[in-house]
Motif scaffolding. Structure first.
Motif, PDB file in Angstrom:
ATOM      1  N   PRO A  13      17.449  12.734  -5.954  1.00  0.00           N
ATOM      2  CA  PRO A  13      16.256  12.326  -6.407  1.00  0.00           C
ATOM      3  C   PRO A  13      15.665  12.041  -5.037  1.00  0.00           C
ATOM      4  O   PRO A  13      14.415  11.457  -5.141  1.00  0.00           O
ATOM      5  N   ARG A  14      15.992  12.047  -4.036  1.00  0.00           N
ATOM      6  CA  ARG A  14      15.139  11.637  -2.768  1.00  0.00           C
ATOM      7  C   ARG A  14      15.327  12.881  -1.805  1.00  0.00           C
ATOM      8  O   ARG A  14      14.881  12.222  -0.363  1.00  0.00           O
ATOM      9  N   ASP A  15      15.572  14.100  -2.004  1.00  0.00           N
ATOM     10  CA  ASP A  15      15.919  14.975  -0.973  1.00  0.00           C
ATOM     11  C   ASP A  15      15.439  16.273  -1.517  1.00  0.00           C
ATOM     12  O   ASP A  15      16.140  17.203  -1.902  1.00  0.00           O
ATOM     13  N   GLU A  43      11.939  19.773 -13.217  1.00  0.00           N
ATOM     14  CA  GLU A  43      12.037  19.254 -12.007  1.00  0.00           C
ATOM     15  C   GLU A  43      12.950  19.211 -11.134  1.00  0.00           C
ATOM     16  O   GLU A  43      13.442  18.217 -10.494  1.00  0.00           O
ATOM     17  N   ILE A  44      13.784  20.326 -10.932  1.00  0.00           N
ATOM     18  CA  ILE A  44      14.877  20.377 -10.267  1.00  0.00           C
ATOM     19  C   ILE A  44      14.372  20.288  -8.635  1.00  0.00           C
ATOM     20  O   ILE A  44      15.513  19.961  -7.852  1.00  0.00           O
ATOM     21  N   LEU A  45      13.372  20.726  -8.160  1.00  0.00           N
ATOM     22  CA  LEU A  45      12.965  20.611  -6.997  1.00  0.00           C
ATOM     23  C   LEU A  45      12.716  19.249  -6.546  1.00  0.00           C
ATOM     24  O   LEU A  45      13.042  18.832  -5.317  1.00  0.00           O
ATOM     25  N   THR A  46      11.909  18.594  -6.978  1.00  0.00           N
ATOM     26  CA  THR A  46      11.743  17.074  -6.749  1.00  0.00           C
ATOM     27  C   THR A  46      12.310  16.110  -7.382  1.00  0.00           C
ATOM     28  O   THR A  46      12.293  14.816  -7.077  1.00  0.00           O
ATOM     29  N   PHE A  63       8.022   8.279  -5.045  1.00  0.00           N
ATOM     30  CA  PHE A  63       8.739   9.491  -4.359  1.00  0.00           C
ATOM     31  C   PHE A  63       8.032  10.776  -5.151  1.00  0.00           C
ATOM     32  O   PHE A  63       7.668  11.829  -4.234  1.00  0.00           O
ATOM     33  N   MET A  64       7.927  10.748  -6.300  1.00  0.00           N
ATOM     34  CA  MET A  64       7.719  11.893  -7.151  1.00  0.00           C
ATOM     35  C   MET A  64       6.178  12.228  -6.746  1.00  0.00           C
ATOM     36  O   MET A  64       5.809  13.509  -6.478  1.00  0.00           O
ATOM     37  N   GLN A  65       5.206  11.285  -6.454  1.00  0.00           N
ATOM     38  CA  GLN A  65       4.006  11.556  -5.881  1.00  0.00           C
ATOM     39  C   GLN A  65       3.937  12.083  -4.585  1.00  0.00           C
ATOM     40  O   GLN A  65       3.217  13.114  -4.172  1.00  0.00           O
ATOM     41  N   GLY A  94      11.341  24.199 -11.945  1.00  0.00           N
ATOM     42  CA  GLY A  94      10.569  22.985 -12.248  1.00  0.00           C
ATOM     43  C   GLY A  94      10.437  22.061 -11.287  1.00  0.00           C
ATOM     44  O   GLY A  94      11.224  22.158 -10.344  1.00  0.00           O
ATOM     45  N   MET A  95       9.262  21.604 -11.238  1.00  0.00           N
ATOM     46  CA  MET A  95       8.810  20.573 -10.043  1.00  0.00           C
ATOM     47  C   MET A  95       7.734  19.511 -10.551  1.00  0.00           C
ATOM     48  O   MET A  95       7.133  19.658 -11.592  1.00  0.00           O
ATOM     49  N   ALA A  96       7.400  18.572  -9.695  1.00  0.00           N
ATOM     50  CA  ALA A  96       6.114  17.582  -9.940  1.00  0.00           C
ATOM     51  C   ALA A  96       5.043  18.553  -9.174  1.00  0.00           C
ATOM     52  O   ALA A  96       5.168  18.788  -7.731  1.00  0.00           O
ATOM     53  N   GLU A  97       4.079  18.639  -9.916  1.00  0.00           N
ATOM     54  CA  GLU A  97       2.743  19.282  -9.196  1.00  0.00           C
ATOM     55  C   GLU A  97       1.584  18.397  -8.936  1.00  0.00           C
ATOM     56  O   GLU A  97       1.370  17.405  -9.930  1.00  0.00           O
TER      57      GLU A  97
END
Length: 298
Positions: A13-15, A43-46, A63-65, A94-97
């Protein structure tokens, strides 16, 4: 024939860089097995945060932002395009865009790239639990993309609880629907109610539309695993992982299997052909107002 790979994987969740490197390792593994498509979780990337999406934590949202990226201009999309071209396969993750129009807004997005480059994206519409405190919903375009391996639709996790999503894409011609997910399993057993729901919805979306449905789920604490490749014939789970991190690959004949489902299964009942859309007007009438969207849904 098409070789499909789906990955069960945990995220840090942080890397973001570590997550991306682990994904690249799986892409190389899939390429070694001559896969045409590899699907990663939601959201596997972020990452989905230190407490998951069932609880809200301000630090996770921050962090997500910070970790969110533009799509397709962002670094990660460019990297995965390079990987797709290098290995001649399609990659969905998946990721946060980052929203290009609002610096403080993000979306939960599924991205698809391939040998030809960036293919497209889908912003998750149905946001459960605390997720609506992290992201803004998509607009419900439910895209279908023409690719070398078939027509591919995208949805994300909770979207599969709403049959209208997959049906919308099937009516646009989707043959393979990809559903990156982060589905929980609190007890860590096959008898867990959430696990049963996870499996049932994936099977239902494939069967009711007579298409392939591929989901990829997270592993780790309270995560359900069991990334699945589900075929268009009734009850057909072609391949599935377990609870732990792993990848499964299945070779399928997309058009042949869909044709067989629509000709031979259920006594030759084609569930798309046999629809009577003109009788479903009440669905539109009773669902015209959605308070989460703040108005009438067109």
């Amino acid at each position: 024939m098409v070789k499909i790979a789906t990955v069960c994987m945990g995220s840090d969740p942080r890397d973001k860089a570590a997550n991306r490197n682990k994904m690249i390792a799986y892409i190389e593994k899939a390429a070694a097995q001559e896969a045409d498509l590899i699907v990663f979780p939601e959201e596997i990337l972020t990452g989905v945060g230190t407490v998951g999406m069932q609880q809200f934590k301000g630090e996770d949202k921050l962090f997500m932002q910070q970790a969110s990226e533009l799509v397709p201009e962002g670094e990660s999309t460019r990297i995965f395009v390079e990987q797709a071209r290098k290995h001649n396969l399609y990659i969905c993750w998946g990721m946060a865009e980052k929203d290009p129009d609002r610096f403080d807004a993000t979306h939960n997005v599924a991205v698809l790239v391939g040998p030809e480059g960036y293919v497209g994206k889908y912003r998750k519409v149905h946001l459960p639990l605390c997720e609506r405190l992290y992201h803004y919903p998509g607009t419900g375009d439910y895209p279908v993309f023409d690719t070398k391996i078939g027509k591919i639709g995208l949805e994300v996790c909770y979207d599969k609880c709403f049959p209208e999503v997959a049906r919308s894409m099937a009516l646009k011609g989707a043959q393979i629907i990809l559903g990156p997910t982060c589905w929980p399993n609190i007890s860590g057993t096959l008898d867990d109610p959430d696990h049963k729901v996870h499996v049932t919805f994936s099977q239902a979306r494939a069967m009711e539309n007579m298409v392939f449905f591929v989901d990829a789920n997270h592993s780790g604490a309270f995560m359900g695993g069991h990334s699945m490749i589900v075929g268009p014939n009734p009850g057909q789970i072609i391949a599935t992982t377990g609870f732990e991190e792993e990848m499964v690959v299945a070779e399928v004949d997309v058009e042949e299997e869909i044709n067989r489902a629509r000709i031979f299964s259920m006594g030759g009942s084609d569930l798309l052909r046999d629809r009577k859309a003109g009788t479903y007007g009440e669905l539109t009438k009773w669902n015209a107002y959605n308070p989460y969207w703040g108005g009438v849904v067109e």
